[in-house]
Design an enzyme around this catalytic site. Structure first.
Site, PDB file in Angstrom:
ATOM      1  N   GLY A  47      43.656 -20.816 104.028  1.00 47.16           N
ATOM      2  CA  GLY A  47      43.074 -21.464 102.861  1.00 47.16           C
ATOM      3  C   GLY A  47      43.894 -21.130 101.629  1.00 47.16           C
ATOM      4  N   GLN A  52      45.493 -19.907  92.804  1.00 50.78           N
ATOM      5  CA  GLN A  52      46.498 -19.073  93.481  1.00 50.78           C
ATOM      6  C   GLN A  52      47.916 -19.596  93.281  1.00 50.78           C
ATOM      7  OE1 GLN A  52      44.220 -18.919  97.426  1.00 50.78           O
ATOM      8  NE2 GLN A  52      45.264 -16.933  97.330  1.00 50.78           N
ATOM      9  N   CYS A  91      44.060 -12.103 101.838  1.00 52.49           N
ATOM     10  CA  CYS A  91      44.259 -13.094 100.776  1.00 52.49           C
ATOM     11  C   CYS A  91      45.748 -13.174 100.467  1.00 52.49           C
ATOM     12  CB  CYS A  91      43.476 -12.665  99.535  1.00 52.49           C
ATOM     13  SG  CYS A  91      43.606 -13.818  98.166  1.00 52.49           S
ATOM     14  N   LEU A  92      46.261 -14.389 100.345  1.00 56.89           N
ATOM     15  CA  LEU A  92      47.684 -14.562 100.044  1.00 56.89           C
ATOM     16  C   LEU A  92      48.042 -13.968  98.681  1.00 56.89           C
ATOM     17  CD1 LEU A  92      48.184 -18.220 101.350  1.00 56.89           C
ATOM     18  CD2 LEU A  92      48.961 -16.094 102.436  1.00 56.89           C
ATOM     19  N   HIS A 133      35.452 -17.875 100.615  1.00 57.35           N
ATOM     20  CA  HIS A 133      36.536 -17.083 100.020  1.00 57.35           C
ATOM     21  C   HIS A 133      37.297 -17.936  98.993  1.00 57.35           C
ATOM     22  CE1 HIS A 133      40.063 -14.171 100.398  1.00 57.35           C
ATOM     23  NE2 HIS A 133      40.601 -15.211  99.795  1.00 57.35           N
ATOM     24  N   GLU A 134      37.631 -19.170  99.384  1.00 59.40           N
ATOM     25  CA  GLU A 134      38.391 -20.040  98.474  1.00 59.40           C
ATOM     26  C   GLU A 134      37.548 -20.432  97.263  1.00 59.40           C
ATOM     27  OE1 GLU A 134      41.422 -20.044  98.924  1.00 59.40           O
ATOM     28  OE2 GLU A 134      41.319 -19.283 100.976  1.00 59.40           O
ATOM     29  N   HIS A 137      37.636 -17.968  94.548  1.00 61.47           N
ATOM     30  CA  HIS A 137      38.837 -18.033  93.699  1.00 61.47           C
ATOM     31  C   HIS A 137      38.597 -18.932  92.483  1.00 61.47           C
ATOM     32  CE1 HIS A 137      41.975 -15.760  95.695  1.00 61.47           C
ATOM     33  NE2 HIS A 137      41.735 -16.329  96.858  1.00 61.47           N
TER      34      HIS A 137
HETATM   35 NI    NI Z   1      42.381 -15.604  98.700  1.00 62.47          NI
END
Ligand code: NI
Length: 176
Positions: A47, A52, A91-92, A133-134, A137
């Site tokens: 995701g 991000q 998480c990226l 999760h997304e 953000h």
């Molecule tokens: Ni993340």
């Protein structure tokens, strides 16, 4: 298309509430979604939210069970039922770490696609976790602020080593 630079925890864009997408059909939104899809594929994630990639707008991509990246603009998530479960998240924007987070097991989602059409559906398990999760953000929330157990948060290698040692101890105990 282009691979975009991913913001890391500490960058202000990850710690603010993102703005609604005013015009879902704008060419720059279409380009952003295409670039985010390429960025997600390159990073090997499940995701990716617009903040991000340094764009403070309410949209994210998630990988469906079929492995396809879907985009949702101005999403609304509604948990279905009371059931929650803990699961590992990374998480990226926080590379190399993971943590245990409690999330709703099932949810209903609604939002817009890049044609500006409203769509909705239900998700459960991993897909529901990724969407929550997304979505976080978009509100400037990163998973370390939601840990189910602070001792289960750390570097992938350390957690993997600890888990392997625990398994070895349990195996020994089992034969005694
Ligand atoms: Ni993340």
């Amino acid at each position: 298309m282009a691979i975009l630079k991913i913001a890391r925890m500490g960058h202000p864009v990850l710690h603010r509430v993102a703005d609604l997408v005013e015009d879902p059909t704008a060419p720059e939104i279409r380009r952003l979604v295409a670039d985010m899809a390429e960025t997600l594929a390159d990073a090997g994630g499940v995701g990716l939210a617009a903040p991000q990639v340094h764009v403070p707008l309410r949209l994210f991509l998630w990988k469906t069970g079929a492995g396809q990246a879907m985009a949702i603009l101005n999403p609304v998530l509604t948990p279905l039922g009371e059931e929650t479960e803990t699961g590992w998240e990374g998480c990226l924007s926080i590379p190399g770490l993971r943590g245990l987070v409690r999330r709703a097991v099932r949810l209903r989602f609604a939002g817009l696609d890049i044609e500006g059409n409203r769509f909705e559906g239900e998700a459960q398990g991993l897909a529901a976790r990724v969407m929550q999760h997304e979505y976080d953000h978009l509100d400037g929330v990163l998973y370390p602020s939601k840990l189910a157990d602070p001792s289960q948060f750390g570097f992938n290698e350390e957690l993997a080593r600890a888990a392997a040692e625990r398994r070895a101890r349990e195996a020994e105990g089992g034969t005694a």
